[in-house]
Design an enzyme around this catalytic site. Structure first.
Site, PDB file in Angstrom:
ATOM      1  N   HIS A  86       4.693  -4.553  11.086  1.00 59.34           N
ATOM      2  CA  HIS A  86       5.090  -3.828  12.305  1.00 59.34           C
ATOM      3  C   HIS A  86       5.216  -4.761  13.511  1.00 59.34           C
ATOM      4  O   HIS A  86       4.459  -5.725  13.623  1.00 59.34           O
ATOM      5  CB  HIS A  86       4.069  -2.736  12.640  1.00 59.34           C
ATOM      6  CG  HIS A  86       4.106  -1.564  11.704  1.00 59.34           C
ATOM      7  ND1 HIS A  86       4.993  -0.524  11.849  1.00 59.34           N
ATOM      8  CD2 HIS A  86       3.358  -1.279  10.609  1.00 59.34           C
ATOM      9  CE1 HIS A  86       4.784   0.363  10.885  1.00 59.34           C
ATOM     10  NE2 HIS A  86       3.804  -0.074  10.111  1.00 59.34           N
ATOM     11  N   HIS A 117       1.519   3.938   1.844  1.00 55.83           N
ATOM     12  CA  HIS A 117       2.096   4.726   2.942  1.00 55.83           C
ATOM     13  C   HIS A 117       3.617   4.861   2.816  1.00 55.83           C
ATOM     14  O   HIS A 117       4.302   3.923   2.399  1.00 55.83           O
ATOM     15  CB  HIS A 117       1.721   4.102   4.298  1.00 55.83           C
ATOM     16  CG  HIS A 117       0.329   4.449   4.719  1.00 55.83           C
ATOM     17  ND1 HIS A 117      -0.377   3.721   5.653  1.00 55.83           N
ATOM     18  CD2 HIS A 117      -0.501   5.458   4.324  1.00 55.83           C
ATOM     19  CE1 HIS A 117      -1.579   4.269   5.834  1.00 55.83           C
ATOM     20  NE2 HIS A 117      -1.674   5.316   5.024  1.00 55.83           N
ATOM     21  N   ASP A 164       6.054   4.854   4.905  1.00 56.10           N
ATOM     22  CA  ASP A 164       6.952   3.910   5.598  1.00 56.10           C
ATOM     23  C   ASP A 164       6.973   2.533   4.909  1.00 56.10           C
ATOM     24  O   ASP A 164       7.648   1.616   5.368  1.00 56.10           O
ATOM     25  CB  ASP A 164       6.591   3.789   7.088  1.00 56.10           C
ATOM     26  CG  ASP A 164       5.223   3.192   7.332  1.00 56.10           C
ATOM     27  OD1 ASP A 164       4.273   3.533   6.597  1.00 56.10           O
ATOM     28  OD2 ASP A 164       5.092   2.379   8.274  1.00 56.10           O
ATOM     29  N   ASP A 182      -0.128  -3.709   6.383  1.00 55.24           N
ATOM     30  CA  ASP A 182      -0.667  -3.151   7.634  1.00 55.24           C
ATOM     31  C   ASP A 182      -2.131  -3.528   7.847  1.00 55.24           C
ATOM     32  O   ASP A 182      -2.844  -2.834   8.577  1.00 55.24           O
ATOM     33  CB  ASP A 182      -0.574  -1.611   7.608  1.00 55.24           C
ATOM     34  CG  ASP A 182       0.831  -1.112   7.864  1.00 55.24           C
ATOM     35  OD1 ASP A 182       1.718  -1.928   8.176  1.00 55.24           O
ATOM     36  OD2 ASP A 182       1.038   0.115   7.751  1.00 55.24           O
ATOM     37  N   HIS A 192       0.851  -1.201   0.000  1.00 59.70           N
ATOM     38  CA  HIS A 192       0.000   0.000   0.000  1.00 59.70           C
ATOM     39  C   HIS A 192       0.879   1.239   0.000  1.00 59.70           C
ATOM     40  O   HIS A 192       2.092   1.156   0.158  1.00 59.70           O
ATOM     41  CB  HIS A 192      -0.999  -0.014   1.158  1.00 59.70           C
ATOM     42  CG  HIS A 192      -0.389   0.123   2.528  1.00 59.70           C
ATOM     43  ND1 HIS A 192       0.420  -0.846   3.076  1.00 59.70           N
ATOM     44  CD2 HIS A 192      -0.467   1.117   3.455  1.00 59.70           C
ATOM     45  CE1 HIS A 192       0.794  -0.461   4.281  1.00 59.70           C
ATOM     46  NE2 HIS A 192       0.285   0.736   4.538  1.00 59.70           N
TER      47      HIS A 192
HETATM   48 ZN   LIG Z   1       0.130   1.764   6.492  1.00 57.36          ZN
END
Ligand SMILES: [Zn+2]
Length: 261
Positions: free
Chosen positions: A173, A57, A59, A135, A55
């Site tokens: 994460h 984002h 990071d 995520d 995706h």
């Molecule tokens: Zn994300």
């Protein structure tokens, strides 16, 4: 199945490195930062062959441009992504070959609207299925709903629940202990959550990743995969102060609860 190695990045991200097994070629998933990837490749004399994006984002994508300067490789990612660095656009139901294995694409809009997952089905009996889910699914948790709805998150969780119990879950994460603390607040009597907490605590005490998780475990410990259980329904209803019946309503209530936890 891929040989998978975590490359830690930022405070708590993992960039997953997938090895070919027959050569020094590797792929990386969601390289938010180029430096740790380039260091790892150099140290181990590896060549980047492919970049996979889940995706948009920063990071997860911030290192792509710099990696491409050193290794001009294909970048696979969601066809609907606002991230402009993707040159192999993927859509729901697509599949493609990487290092002799097949990755199956599922669109799982929720955390972001462009989010996709990569599933590597077993090729042989002794193979372990693997899921790269960015995520959307975490150990005992899920990503925040920045762009999508609770209904979409429920659909994503329902898809994950169809995968074999043995599927390794490579989330991005290291949020496991915080997620487990919340899961225990939602289901104080769930012994699987207590066992998983002890296991993850011992791994973190040795500075080891708690990941990958496996789908079979997530079905027992992850409140966001358990919205169809009476236990989560009752707990979410009590917290919301009203009777919740629909899985998407229960999902919305526990996601809201987690946001404030
Ligand atoms: Zn994300």
């Amino acid at each position: 199945m891929f040989q998978v190695t975590p490359i830690p990045a930022f405070n708590d991200n993992y960039i997953w490195l997938l090895a070919d097994g027959n050569s020094n070629r590797v792929a990386v998933v969601d390289p938010g930062d180029a430096a740790p990837v380039l260091n790892y490749l150099k140290q181990h004399d590896l060549a980047l062959a492919t970049i996979l994006i889940t995706h948009h984002h920063q990071d997860h994508t911030g290192g792509v441009a710099q990696l491409l300067q050193a290794f001009p490789v294909p970048v696979y990612g969601p066809g609907s992504s606002p991230f402009s660095g993707i040159d192999h656009a993927l859509h729901d139901g697509d599949s493609f070959e990487l290092f002799g294995k097949v990755l199956q694409i599922r669109e799982i809009p929720a955390h972001t609207l462009d989010h996709i997952s990569y599933y590597c089905a077993p090729m042989a009996q002794q193979d372990t299925p693997q899921l790269f889910c960015g995520d959307t699914l975490f150990l005992a948790g899920c990503g925040r709903l920045f762009e999508g709805t609770a209904t979409q998150l429920q659909q994503a969780m329902d898809y994950f629940a169809t995968l074999p119990d043995a599927t390794e879950v490579y989330c991005t994460h290291e949020y496991s202990l915080a997620n487990l603390a919340f899961a225990a607040a939602v289901e104080p009597d769930n012994a699987d959550i207590q066992a998983s907490t002890a296991h993850c605590q011992s791994l973190r005490a040795k500075a080891k990743p708690t990941l990958p998780s496996v789908i079979g475990t997530e079905k027992r410990i992850n409140p966001f995969m358990r919205t169809r259980t009476e236990s989560i329904r009752a707990s979410a209803s009590q917290h919301a102060g009203r009777t919740l019946m629909e899985p998407a309503d229960i999902m919305a209530a526990i996601r809201q609860w987690k946001n404030q936890y």
